[in-house]
Design a protein around this motif. Structure first.
Motif, PDB file in Angstrom:
ATOM      1  N   GLY A 121     -31.401  82.349  -4.015  1.00 25.69           N
ATOM      2  CA  GLY A 121     -31.062  81.084  -4.653  1.00 25.69           C
ATOM      3  C   GLY A 121     -32.244  80.357  -5.258  1.00 25.69           C
ATOM      4  O   GLY A 121     -32.067  79.302  -5.867  1.00 25.69           O
TER       5      GLY A 121
ATOM      6  N   ARG B 183     -35.500  68.784  -2.229  1.00 24.49           N
ATOM      7  CA  ARG B 183     -34.897  68.882  -0.900  1.00 24.49           C
ATOM      8  C   ARG B 183     -35.623  69.922  -0.052  1.00 24.49           C
ATOM      9  O   ARG B 183     -36.162  70.909  -0.556  1.00 24.49           O
ATOM     10  CB  ARG B 183     -33.423  69.258  -1.014  1.00 24.49           C
ATOM     11  CG  ARG B 183     -32.592  68.255  -1.806  1.00 24.49           C
ATOM     12  CD  ARG B 183     -31.143  68.658  -1.856  1.00 24.49           C
ATOM     13  NE  ARG B 183     -30.496  68.624  -0.547  1.00 24.49           N
ATOM     14  CZ  ARG B 183     -29.223  68.876  -0.345  1.00 24.49           C
ATOM     15  NH1 ARG B 183     -28.437  69.209  -1.375  1.00 24.49           N
ATOM     16  NH2 ARG B 183     -28.703  68.821   0.858  1.00 24.49           N
TER      17      ARG B 183
ATOM     18  N   GLN C 247     -27.168  78.005  -3.984  1.00 22.76           N
ATOM     19  CA  GLN C 247     -27.451  77.627  -2.602  1.00 22.76           C
ATOM     20  C   GLN C 247     -28.692  78.365  -2.120  1.00 22.76           C
ATOM     21  O   GLN C 247     -28.815  79.573  -2.300  1.00 22.76           O
ATOM     22  CB  GLN C 247     -26.269  77.968  -1.696  1.00 22.76           C
ATOM     23  CG  GLN C 247     -26.453  77.514  -0.260  1.00 22.76           C
ATOM     24  CD  GLN C 247     -25.239  77.822   0.597  1.00 22.76           C
ATOM     25  OE1 GLN C 247     -24.220  78.308   0.085  1.00 22.76           O
ATOM     26  NE2 GLN C 247     -25.346  77.557   1.870  1.00 22.76           N
ATOM     27  N   VAL C 248     -29.600  77.616  -1.518  1.00 23.58           N
ATOM     28  CA  VAL C 248     -30.847  78.203  -1.027  1.00 23.58           C
ATOM     29  C   VAL C 248     -30.623  78.803   0.349  1.00 23.58           C
ATOM     30  O   VAL C 248     -30.044  78.177   1.236  1.00 23.58           O
ATOM     31  CB  VAL C 248     -31.946  77.132  -0.950  1.00 23.58           C
ATOM     32  CG1 VAL C 248     -33.236  77.743  -0.408  1.00 23.58           C
ATOM     33  CG2 VAL C 248     -32.180  76.499  -2.319  1.00 23.58           C
ATOM     34  N   GLN C 249     -31.105  80.015   0.528  1.00 24.54           N
ATOM     35  CA  GLN C 249     -31.051  80.658   1.831  1.00 24.54           C
ATOM     36  C   GLN C 249     -32.387  81.325   2.105  1.00 24.54           C
ATOM     37  O   GLN C 249     -32.926  82.033   1.253  1.00 24.54           O
ATOM     38  CB  GLN C 249     -29.931  81.693   1.896  1.00 24.54           C
ATOM     39  CG  GLN C 249     -29.722  82.272   3.279  1.00 24.54           C
ATOM     40  CD  GLN C 249     -28.520  83.203   3.359  1.00 24.54           C
ATOM     41  OE1 GLN C 249     -28.015  83.651   2.338  1.00 24.54           O
ATOM     42  NE2 GLN C 249     -28.064  83.479   4.576  1.00 24.54           N
TER      43      GLN C 249
ATOM     44  N   SER D  53     -35.609  72.941   2.599  1.00 26.01           N
ATOM     45  CA  SER D  53     -34.763  74.040   3.036  1.00 26.01           C
ATOM     46  C   SER D  53     -35.492  74.812   4.119  1.00 26.01           C
ATOM     47  O   SER D  53     -36.698  75.051   4.005  1.00 26.01           O
ATOM     48  CB  SER D  53     -34.434  74.968   1.861  1.00 26.01           C
ATOM     49  OG  SER D  53     -33.641  74.303   0.905  1.00 26.01           O
TER      50      SER D  53
END
Length: 115
Positions: free
Chosen positions: A26, A102, A1-3, A104
């Protein structure tokens, strides 16, 4: 998961400087397109600066020569050095990454430049 987590915003007088940092988890900042956007009240979000995996950079015309984007692959951070700040630079600044097709976004950090 990208944060993505931004830090470094605040209140500064016109002509002053600030350094924004975006700490990523991530992802590896060196292999993704990273950027800083900003959104002022009542205005659309706009691209301020971006850095490609190859290290190429682009800037919004109004910040050229005053802002500088950089990254530290080891620390997984992307920074935006802002100098000679103007009241019109006041906005919420967002860190952005394009990862695996995607978008983010970070939560944003407020920059306020007083005249």
């Amino acid at each position: 998961q990208v944060q993505l987590v931004e830090s470094g915003g605040g209140l500064v007088q016109a002509g002053g400087s600030l350094r924004l940092s975006c700490t990523a988890s991530g992802i590896y900042v060196g292999v993704n397109h990273m950027a800083w956007y900003r959104q002022a009240p009542g205005k659309q979000r706009e691209l301020v600066a971006r850095i490609t995996p190859g290290g190429g950079t682009d800037y919004l015309d109004s910040v050229k020569g005053r802002f500088s984007i950089s990254r530290d692959n080891t620390r997984k951070t992307v920074s935006l050095r802002m100098e000679s700040l103007k009241p019109e630079d006041t906005a919420v600044y967002y860190c952005y990454a394009f990862v695996r097709g995607r978008d983010s976004w970070g939560q944003g950090t407020q920059v306020t430049v007083s005249s």
